[in-house]
Design an enzyme around this catalytic site. Structure first.
Site, PDB file in Angstrom:
ATOM      1  N   ASP A 394     -16.853  27.589  -7.129  1.00 55.97           N
ATOM      2  CA  ASP A 394     -16.850  27.006  -5.780  1.00 55.97           C
ATOM      3  C   ASP A 394     -16.783  28.088  -4.706  1.00 55.97           C
ATOM      4  O   ASP A 394     -17.216  27.867  -3.576  1.00 55.97           O
ATOM      5  CB  ASP A 394     -15.805  25.901  -5.595  1.00 55.97           C
ATOM      6  CG  ASP A 394     -14.388  26.312  -5.926  1.00 55.97           C
ATOM      7  OD1 ASP A 394     -14.199  27.420  -6.460  1.00 55.97           O
ATOM      8  OD2 ASP A 394     -13.467  25.521  -5.659  1.00 55.97           O
TER       9      ASP A 394
HETATM   10  C1  LAN Z   1      -6.792  29.791  -8.425  1.00 53.83           C
HETATM   11  C2  LAN Z   1      -6.974  30.237  -7.052  1.00 53.83           C
HETATM   12  C3  LAN Z   1      -8.196  29.752  -6.375  1.00 53.83           C
HETATM   13  C4  LAN Z   1      -8.701  28.440  -6.902  1.00 53.83           C
HETATM   14  C5  LAN Z   1      -9.757  27.760  -5.996  1.00 53.83           C
HETATM   15  C6  LAN Z   1     -10.935  28.642  -5.654  1.00 53.83           C
HETATM   16  C7  LAN Z   1      -9.094  27.349  -4.686  1.00 53.83           C
HETATM   17  C8  LAN Z   1     -10.241  26.496  -6.670  1.00 53.83           C
HETATM   18  O1  LAN Z   1     -11.118  25.783  -5.848  1.00 53.83           O
HETATM   19  C9  LAN Z   1     -10.784  26.791  -8.053  1.00 53.83           C
HETATM   20  C10 LAN Z   1      -9.686  27.404  -8.928  1.00 53.83           C
HETATM   21  C11 LAN Z   1      -9.072  28.696  -8.374  1.00 53.83           C
HETATM   22  C12 LAN Z   1     -10.047  29.808  -8.612  1.00 53.83           C
HETATM   23  C13 LAN Z   1      -7.782  29.088  -9.080  1.00 53.83           C
HETATM   24  C14 LAN Z   1      -7.624  28.802 -10.526  1.00 53.83           C
HETATM   25  C15 LAN Z   1      -6.222  29.021 -11.131  1.00 53.83           C
HETATM   26  C16 LAN Z   1      -5.519  30.227 -10.536  1.00 53.83           C
HETATM   27  C17 LAN Z   1      -6.338  31.447 -10.863  1.00 53.83           C
HETATM   28  C18 LAN Z   1      -5.437  30.002  -9.017  1.00 53.83           C
HETATM   29  C19 LAN Z   1      -4.672  28.767  -8.603  1.00 53.83           C
HETATM   30  C20 LAN Z   1      -4.583  31.177  -8.587  1.00 53.83           C
HETATM   31  C21 LAN Z   1      -3.552  31.330  -9.703  1.00 53.83           C
HETATM   32  C22 LAN Z   1      -4.046  30.494 -10.902  1.00 53.83           C
HETATM   33  C23 LAN Z   1      -3.726  31.216 -12.215  1.00 53.83           C
HETATM   34  C24 LAN Z   1      -4.101  30.359 -13.403  1.00 53.83           C
HETATM   35  C25 LAN Z   1      -2.238  31.549 -12.204  1.00 53.83           C
HETATM   36  C26 LAN Z   1      -1.742  32.227 -13.409  1.00 53.83           C
HETATM   37  C27 LAN Z   1      -1.111  31.246 -14.273  1.00 53.83           C
HETATM   38  C28 LAN Z   1      -1.598  30.908 -15.455  1.00 53.83           C
HETATM   39  C29 LAN Z   1      -1.372  29.555 -15.992  1.00 53.83           C
HETATM   40  C30 LAN Z   1      -2.394  31.838 -16.273  1.00 53.83           C
END
Ligand code: LAN
Length: 670
Positions: A394
């Site tokens: 996205d």
């Molecule tokens: C994120 C941050 C951004 C987010 C958006 C772009 C807002 C969303 O539209 C798609 C998913 C995504 C890329 C996303 C996925 C999961 C993340 C990477 C996070 C929320 C930031 C932190 C999280 C990550 C999994 C945290 C670490 C924890 C684990 C369970 C491994």
């Protein structure tokens, strides 16, 4: 010099001017916006344990600010939750107790005393979930025999076997990779005074009386979001038997392969890694592999990328920032209303931001990508920076949308080829069900979820399709197709049709859409409406859009705002927040206005009146709540894996502004 049309300024109302001025004042000289990306409370403890392993503690100032943060987010009952809004859990409390102690806070400090009391009352730190057990073992305050097997040998299975970790969701794979290394070696930090002290502090009984083997599946009920399945427990028994008599030769081979993958990830992300958990684990891994190797220093150099010192203290963030994401939305907010975008101040903001965007498209695939289980990345946009280089569907989609809007406004458009590369990636990543996941299309079968080993999260084994990603990708493909109708035309059209169909199938009976990445129904329903509207399937879609709008209207509060609790995400049903929230109001309004614009003439007069009134009162609420410094906020807006909330500091600057810009544009068109 461009001249400004005289009527332009007239249409930029004071709220828009104010919002724009705030954004302009916060933009950094390189064009992006920075912001606090904290919220989860299990990240900093991991980092502190990894630093303890390397013997390199944070500076005195950092330690003080980190302790300040921990005090500020400690709950009244003495514990900490999984995230800042959560009630106390064993994971949050045990890990942050350890963090506090590693920061040098003495055991008799009142904060530590209260936390220890919580831990003891709730049964002791052995009840942390698996990730906690793993971290505590690395520090040497828990025993590896009390951790369910995290076998590195899984990496040696044939890749076609669904259990091969390359088939897992990228974050799960990225966390399992270093954990399997640490487990495979039973890695353990040097025993120091604080380690010895923690062994006595964390448990109700003396350390050598704790039956760690029996604690493998003992997780505090408050922590459990996804309970173990029977099958998973049985598999662990089998793997445990293997572990107790494993082949040394296979272990060595497996560890070598794992380490090779760790180095590859480090090198292809500038030692930032895909996320905060892998970052901290990798640091520990490279140190255990060889404390003198250069990779240790390179890792340490990039720790501060994850730190943010804010009003509430210094914390580890959920990523190395949300730079690209914030930038893409800020630009769209300004571009929404042409008179706003033509404002001289806005032009400077947009030019600088575009410059940053242009520099942060990922321009290559990672080296030997297939060997390292990576999809193509060339042409994609990241969530944070091109250096971190993990493409997000996205983010790529929002990047394409902005780049197209900027084509006529910039001297350096991306050009057809660079946009085509982005489109290639979006086409590549579409799931078989027609939707899009956030990083990579799903690689394994659905039943893999049975083997979710992290009790605290939901849906972490596969790249599931999400409303937000599917809507954004569909919109971007369409926008691209309108501008470049020849490139892979048939595939693009087919992908769009399948994306829209996925959205239709995933609308809930009450008209709403469920969000995976922000709180919650206001957010996804906005995306759902935009997606359906973009594809325009005629009368049938009109009805779906109307139902989504009715859902939003039904949840509007007196006073015009919307407010939704994080529990909406956890429980998958609407839960009111105590107060209306400007950001969620903005999402609801963006959705309503988008639907209204699309349906307008086809709506019966009475419906038109209902929606107009809802929009008008929402706009008034936003205007009234605006301050000199954006909009006030008293909650975190983001989520991941159903159960953990994460803070998007900048949302309050651009989403409300975007909604007001849309209102101004629609007003003007009337
Ligand atoms: C994120 C941050 C951004 C987010 C958006 C772009 C807002 C969303 O539209 C798609 C998913 C995504 C890329 C996303 C996925 C999961 C993340 C990477 C996070 C929320 C930031 C932190 C999280 C990550 C999994 C945290 C670490 C924890 C684990 C369970 C491994």
């Amino acid at each position: 010099m461009t001249t400004i049309a005289p009527e332009a300024e007239l249409h930029v109302n004071p709220s828009l001017n104010r919002g724009l001025a705030t954004l302009a004042s916060l933009q950094l000289s390189d064009g992006h916006w920075a912001g606090d990306y904290g919220g989860p409370l299990f990240l900093m403890p991991g980092l502190l344990i990894a630093l303890e392993v390397t013997g390199r503690r944070p500076t005195k100032h950092q330690r003080e600010r980190m302790a300040t943060y921990l005090s500020n987010v400690q709950r009244e009952d003495g514990g900490w939750g999984l995230h800042v809004e959560d009630r106390s859990t064993m994971f949050g409390t045990a890990m942050n107790y350890v963090a506090l102690r590693l920061l040098g806070v003495p055991a008799d400090d009142p904060r530590a005393v209260r936390a220890r009391k919580w831990i003891h009352t709730e049964g002791g730190a052995q009840r942390v979930p698996t990730w906690g057990k793993c971290w505590l073992s690395v520090l040497g305050v828990y025993e590896w025999e009390g951790v369910n097997p995290l076998l590195p040998e899984l990496w040696l299975l044939p890749e076609k076997v669904p259990f091969h970790p390359s088939n897992f969701w990228c974050h799960t794979r990225a966390v399992f990779l270093p954990m399997s290394y640490l487990y495979g070696r039973k890695a353990r930090a040097e025993e120091t005074d604080v380690v010895r002290a923690l062994r006595t502090e964390l448990y109700r009984e003396p350390y050598d009386k704790v039956d760690f083997r029996r604690c493998r599946n003992d997780v505090h009920p408050l922590d459990v979001y996804s309970p173990h399945t029977k099958l998973f427990d049985t598999m662990n028994e089998v793997l445990d038997r293997y572990e107790r008599s494993h082949s040394r030769f296979m272990r060595k081979r497996a560890l070598a392969k794992v380490m090779d993958h760790i180095h590859h990830e480090d090198m292809s992300t500038g030692y930032l890694d895909i996320g905060p958990v892998s970052k901290a684990l990798h640091l520990a891994c490279v140190w255990f592999e060889n404390p003198k190797q250069q990779a240790v220093e390179r890792h340490l150099d990039r720790v501060t990328d994850y730190l943010w010192d804010g009003r509430d203290g210094l914390k580890m963030q959920g990523y190395n920032g949300s730079q690209f994401w914030d930038l893409a939305f800020t630009m769209q907010a300004i571009l929404e209303h042409p008179p706003l975008a033509e404002d001289p101040k806005a032009k400077v903001v947009l030019d600088r931001a575009y410059d940053w965007l242009e520099r942060n498209q990922v321009r290559a695939d990672v080296p030997e990508r297939e060997r390292y289980y990576r999809n193509p990345t060339i042409g994609c946009f990241p969530f944070s920076t091109a250096e971190q280089a993990w493409p997000v569907t996205d983010c790529t989609a929002e990047g394409v949308k902005v780049a197209l809007k900027m084509e006529a406004r910039t001297k350096r458009p991306l050009g057809a080829r660079r946009l085509e590369q982005a489109i290639d990636s979006l086409l590549f990543e579409q799931n078989d069900d027609g939707g899009w996941s956030e990083y990579e299309r799903a690689r394994g079968p659905r039943w893999l979820e049975i083997f979710n080993a992290a009790e605290v999260f939901g849906d972490i084994m596969l790249g599931y399709s999400h409303v937000e990603c599917t809507s954004a990708c569909t919109q971007a493909l369409l926008a691209f197709h309108e501008r470049y109708p020849v490139y892979r035309a048939r595939e693009v059209k087919k992908a769009v049709a399948r994306g829209a169909e996925w959205l239709r199938q995933n609308q809930r009976p009450d008209g709403s859409f469920y969000a995976s990445w922000a709180i919650c129904f206001t957010y996804a329903t906005w995306f759902g409406i935009e997606g359906l509207r973009a594809v325009d399937g005629g009368a049938a879609d009109d009805r779906l859009i109307e139902r989504a709008m009715d859902f939003l209207v039904a949840h509007q509060r007196e006073g015009g705002g919307w407010g939704e609790s994080y529990l909406s995400c956890v429980e998958k049903r609407w839960v009111d927040h105590e107060r209306p929230q400007p950001v969620q109001t903005a999402w609801a309004l963006l959705g309503l206005m988008s639907g209204f614009e699309h349906l307008h003439k086809r709506l019966p007069a009475i419906k038109r009146a209902v929606y107009s009134a809802a929009i008008a009162s929402g706009v008034t609420y936003l205007q009234d709540t605006q301050t000199e410094d954006g909009w006030p906020f008293d909650m975190v807006y983001g989520v991941f894996n159903k159960n953990c909330m994460i803070n998007y500091d900048n949302y309050r600057y651009y989403f409300p502004l975007w909604a007001l810009a849309r209102a101004a544009r629609q007003e003007r068109a009337r």
